[in-house]
Design an enzyme around this catalytic site. Structure first.
Site, PDB file in Angstrom:
ATOM      1  CB  ALA A  66      -0.894  -0.017   1.231  1.00 33.59           C
ATOM      2  N   GLY A 109       0.659  -4.898   0.891  1.00 34.41           N
ATOM      3  CA  GLY A 109      -0.519  -4.958   0.037  1.00 34.41           C
ATOM      4  C   GLY A 109      -0.254  -5.670  -1.284  1.00 34.41           C
ATOM      5  CD  GLU A 112      -2.314  -7.297   2.965  1.00 33.11           C
ATOM      6  OE1 GLU A 112      -1.796  -6.200   2.661  1.00 33.11           O
ATOM      7  OE2 GLU A 112      -3.017  -7.454   3.969  1.00 33.11           O
ATOM      8  CD  GLU A 132       1.678  -5.321   5.686  1.00 32.63           C
ATOM      9  OE1 GLU A 132       2.458  -6.255   5.989  1.00 32.63           O
ATOM     10  OE2 GLU A 132       0.911  -5.373   4.706  1.00 32.63           O
TER      11      GLU A 132
HETATM   12  N1  CAA Z   1       4.629   3.216  -0.692  1.00 36.00           N
HETATM   13  C1  CAA Z   1       5.043   4.360  -1.250  1.00 36.00           C
HETATM   14  N2  CAA Z   1       6.196   4.467  -1.943  1.00 36.00           N
HETATM   15  C2  CAA Z   1       6.964   3.368  -2.075  1.00 36.00           C
HETATM   16  C3  CAA Z   1       6.589   2.137  -1.513  1.00 36.00           C
HETATM   17  C4  CAA Z   1       5.353   2.076  -0.786  1.00 36.00           C
HETATM   18  N3  CAA Z   1       4.887   0.940  -0.267  1.00 36.00           N
HETATM   19  N4  CAA Z   1       7.551   1.220  -1.790  1.00 36.00           N
HETATM   20  C5  CAA Z   1       8.489   1.873  -2.506  1.00 36.00           C
HETATM   21  N5  CAA Z   1       8.144   3.168  -2.689  1.00 36.00           N
HETATM   22  C6  CAA Z   1       8.879   4.202  -3.390  1.00 36.00           C
HETATM   23  C7  CAA Z   1      10.095   4.679  -2.593  1.00 36.00           C
HETATM   24  O1  CAA Z   1       9.713   5.622  -1.634  1.00 36.00           O
HETATM   25  C8  CAA Z   1      10.971   5.243  -3.685  1.00 36.00           C
HETATM   26  O2  CAA Z   1      10.493   6.518  -4.029  1.00 36.00           O
HETATM   27  P1  CAA Z   1      11.561   7.733  -4.257  1.00 36.00           P
HETATM   28  O3  CAA Z   1      12.389   7.283  -5.435  1.00 36.00           O
HETATM   29  O4  CAA Z   1      10.694   8.890  -4.556  1.00 36.00           O
HETATM   30  O5  CAA Z   1      12.354   7.846  -3.013  1.00 36.00           O
HETATM   31  C9  CAA Z   1      10.686   4.317  -4.876  1.00 36.00           C
HETATM   32  O6  CAA Z   1       9.443   3.657  -4.585  1.00 36.00           O
HETATM   33  C10 CAA Z   1      11.741   3.260  -5.049  1.00 36.00           C
HETATM   34  O7  CAA Z   1      11.880   2.576  -3.822  1.00 36.00           O
HETATM   35  P2  CAA Z   1      13.298   2.353  -3.120  1.00 36.00           P
HETATM   36  O8  CAA Z   1      14.258   3.435  -3.473  1.00 36.00           O
HETATM   37  O9  CAA Z   1      13.065   2.110  -1.661  1.00 36.00           O
HETATM   38  O10 CAA Z   1      13.771   1.007  -3.860  1.00 36.00           O
HETATM   39  P3  CAA Z   1      14.725  -0.132  -3.295  1.00 36.00           P
HETATM   40  O11 CAA Z   1      14.983  -1.029  -4.446  1.00 36.00           O
HETATM   41  O12 CAA Z   1      15.889   0.466  -2.566  1.00 36.00           O
HETATM   42  O13 CAA Z   1      13.853  -0.910  -2.181  1.00 36.00           O
HETATM   43  C11 CAA Z   1      11.861  -1.987  -1.337  1.00 36.00           C
HETATM   44  C12 CAA Z   1      12.717  -1.629  -2.569  1.00 36.00           C
HETATM   45  C13 CAA Z   1      12.625  -2.961  -0.444  1.00 36.00           C
HETATM   46  C14 CAA Z   1      10.575  -2.634  -1.844  1.00 36.00           C
HETATM   47  C15 CAA Z   1      11.556  -0.693  -0.549  1.00 36.00           C
HETATM   48  O14 CAA Z   1      11.048   0.291  -1.437  1.00 36.00           O
HETATM   49  C16 CAA Z   1      10.518  -0.873   0.552  1.00 36.00           C
HETATM   50  O15 CAA Z   1      10.844  -1.394   1.596  1.00 36.00           O
HETATM   51  N6  CAA Z   1       9.258  -0.451   0.288  1.00 36.00           N
HETATM   52  C17 CAA Z   1       8.202  -0.526   1.286  1.00 36.00           C
HETATM   53  C18 CAA Z   1       7.703  -1.954   1.469  1.00 36.00           C
HETATM   54  C19 CAA Z   1       6.603  -1.974   2.526  1.00 36.00           C
HETATM   55  O16 CAA Z   1       6.827  -1.675   3.678  1.00 36.00           O
HETATM   56  N7  CAA Z   1       5.389  -2.373   2.122  1.00 36.00           N
HETATM   57  C20 CAA Z   1       4.228  -2.441   3.006  1.00 36.00           C
HETATM   58  C21 CAA Z   1       3.444  -1.167   2.926  1.00 36.00           C
HETATM   59  S1  CAA Z   1       2.149  -1.080   4.146  1.00 36.00           S
HETATM   60  C22 CAA Z   1       0.919  -2.054   3.529  1.00 36.00           C
HETATM   61  O17 CAA Z   1       1.012  -2.609   2.469  1.00 36.00           O
HETATM   62  C23 CAA Z   1      -0.295  -2.173   4.422  1.00 36.00           C
HETATM   63  C24 CAA Z   1      -1.296  -3.161   3.996  1.00 36.00           C
HETATM   64  O18 CAA Z   1      -1.491  -4.190   4.546  1.00 36.00           O
HETATM   65  C25 CAA Z   1      -2.115  -2.882   2.873  1.00 36.00           C
END
Ligand code: CAA
Length: 258
Positions: A66, A109, A112, A132
Site C-alpha cells: 500500500a 498490500g 495481499e 507492515e
Molecule cells: N509506498 C510508497 N512508496 C513506495 C513504496 C510504498 N509501499 N515502496 C516503494 N516506494 C517508493 C520509494 O519511496 C521510492 O520513491 P523515491 O524514489 O521517490 O524515493 C521508490 O518507490 C523506489 O523505492 P526504493 O528506493 O526504496 O527502492 P529499493 O529497491 O531500494 O527498495 C523496497 C525496494 C525494499 C521494496 C523498498 O522500497 C521498501 O521497503 N518499500 C516498502 C515496502 C513496505 O513496507 N510495504 C508495506 C506497505 S504497508 C501495507 O502494504 C499495508 C497493507 O497491509 C495494505
C-alpha cells in the site's frame, strides 16, 4: 488515449491484462490505482467476450505494498472513515478468475493483492512478505487471514510478526503460489493459464471459483453440500450439454460460454 493513468490494460484472446504501472513508486497501491484496477476488472467481469483477468506488475515489482506516503498522515478515525482498502474487498468479490503474474517485490498490500488472485504464477525473483510490522501496523488487505488459511499458522505468524521476506521457491513449497517459472517466462506462462481458463465454459469456471473460495468460509459438510448444489446448477447450461455431447460424439466442443 487510455482512460487510466496508473495501469495499462489490453484484451486479447478472452483475457484482459491489467498491468500495474507506477514505476516511480514500485507500483505502490494508492487509491487511484485501486480504483483503476477495480474498474478494469469490473469491465472484464461484465464483458461476455472476456473469461479471465491477468494481473501483473513490472520486472522489479509486482507491488511494493500500500502507498505509505498516502497512509502516513491518517489517524485511526480518518483511516476508518476513508475505508481506504474497500476497493480491494470488492475486487475479491468478483466472479471472474484472476491470474497474478508476480516478479520482484510482492510486499505488504502487494502480497495481499497476489493472494486475492485465484492463481499465482511467480518468477524466480519474486519475493513475498508482510513487512507492515516494521511500519508499526499490521496487514490490512486480508494478509493475516488469507496467509493463515493458505500457509497455516506457523508460517503466517513468522511472516506477519517478523516481516521477513520469502523467496519464490519457499512460496511454492508452502503452497502460496501455484507455479514458479523463470522470470522471462512469467507473463507468457500466466497468459497461457489465463487463456486456458478463459476458453473453458464460463459458468463452470465461475462456479468452480466460487466453490473453492467457499472452502475458506464454511465447515466441510456445508461446503460439500454447497459444491453439490453448484454442480447440479451447471446441468442447465448450454455448455454442459455441448461438452458432454462433444465427448460422446468424439468431436471438439464448441463452447458458447452460456
Ligand atoms: N509506498 C510508497 N512508496 C513506495 C513504496 C510504498 N509501499 N515502496 C516503494 N516506494 C517508493 C520509494 O519511496 C521510492 O520513491 P523515491 O524514489 O521517490 O524515493 C521508490 O518507490 C523506489 O523505492 P526504493 O528506493 O526504496 O527502492 P529499493 O529497491 O531500494 O527498495 C523496497 C525496494 C525494499 C521494496 C523498498 O522500497 C521498501 O521497503 N518499500 C516498502 C515496502 C513496505 O513496507 N510495504 C508495506 C506497505 S504497508 C501495507 O502494504 C499495508 C497493507 O497491509 C495494505
Amino acid at each position: 488515449m487510455s482512460e487510466y493513468s496508473t495501469i495499462t490494460t489490453r484484451t486479447t484472446h478472452r483475457v484482459t491484462t491489467i498491468e500495474l504501472n507506477r514505476p516511480e513508486a514500485l507500483n505502490a497501491l494508492n487509491r487511484q490505482l485501486m480504483e483503476e484496477v477495480l474498474s478494469a476488472a469490473r469491465a472484464a467481469e461484465t464483458d461476455e467476450d472476456v473469461g479471465a483477468v491477468l494481473l501483473t506488475g513490472s520486472a522489479k515489482a509486482f507491488a511494493a505494498g500500500a502507498d505509505i506516503t498516502e497512509m502516513a498522515a491518517h489517524s485511526s478515525t480518518s483511516v476508518r472513515q476513508a475505508d481506504i482498502f474497500s476497493g480491494w474487498d470488492q475486487l475479491a468479490q468478483l466472479r471472474i478468475p484472476i491470474v497474478a503474474a508476480v516478479r520482484g517485490y510482492a510486499l505488504g498490500g502487494g502480497c495481499e493483492l497476489a493472494m486475492i488472485a485465484d492463481v499465482i504464477i511467480a518468477g524466480e525473483s519474486a519475493q513475498f512478505g508482510q513487512p507492515e510490522i516494521t511500519l508499526g501496523i499490521i496487514p490490512g488487505i486480508g494478509g493475516t487471514q488469507r496467509l493463515a488459511r493458505t500457509v497455516g499458522k506457523a508460517t503466517a505468524m513468522d511472516m506477519v510478526l517478523t516481516g521477513r521476506r520469502i523467496t519464490a521457491a519457499e512460496a511454492e513449497t508452502m503452497g502460496l503460489v501455484s507455479r514458479v517459472v523463470a522470470d522471462d517466462d512469467v507473463v507468457t506462462t500466466a497468459t497461457d493459464v489465463a487463456e486456458q481458463i478463459a476458453h473453458h465454459p464460463g459458468q463452470a469456471v465461475r462456479l468452480g471459483k466460487e466453490a473453492v473460495l467457499a472452502a475458506f468460509n464454511t465447515p466441510l459438510e456445508q461446503g460439500l453440500h454447497y459444491e453439490r448444489r453448484l454442480f447440479e446448477t451447471l446441468f442447465d447450461t448450454e455448455d454442459q450439454a455441448e461438452g458432454m455431447a462433444a465427448f460422446t460424439q468424439k468431436r471438439r466442443a464448441e463452447f458458447r460460454h452460456r
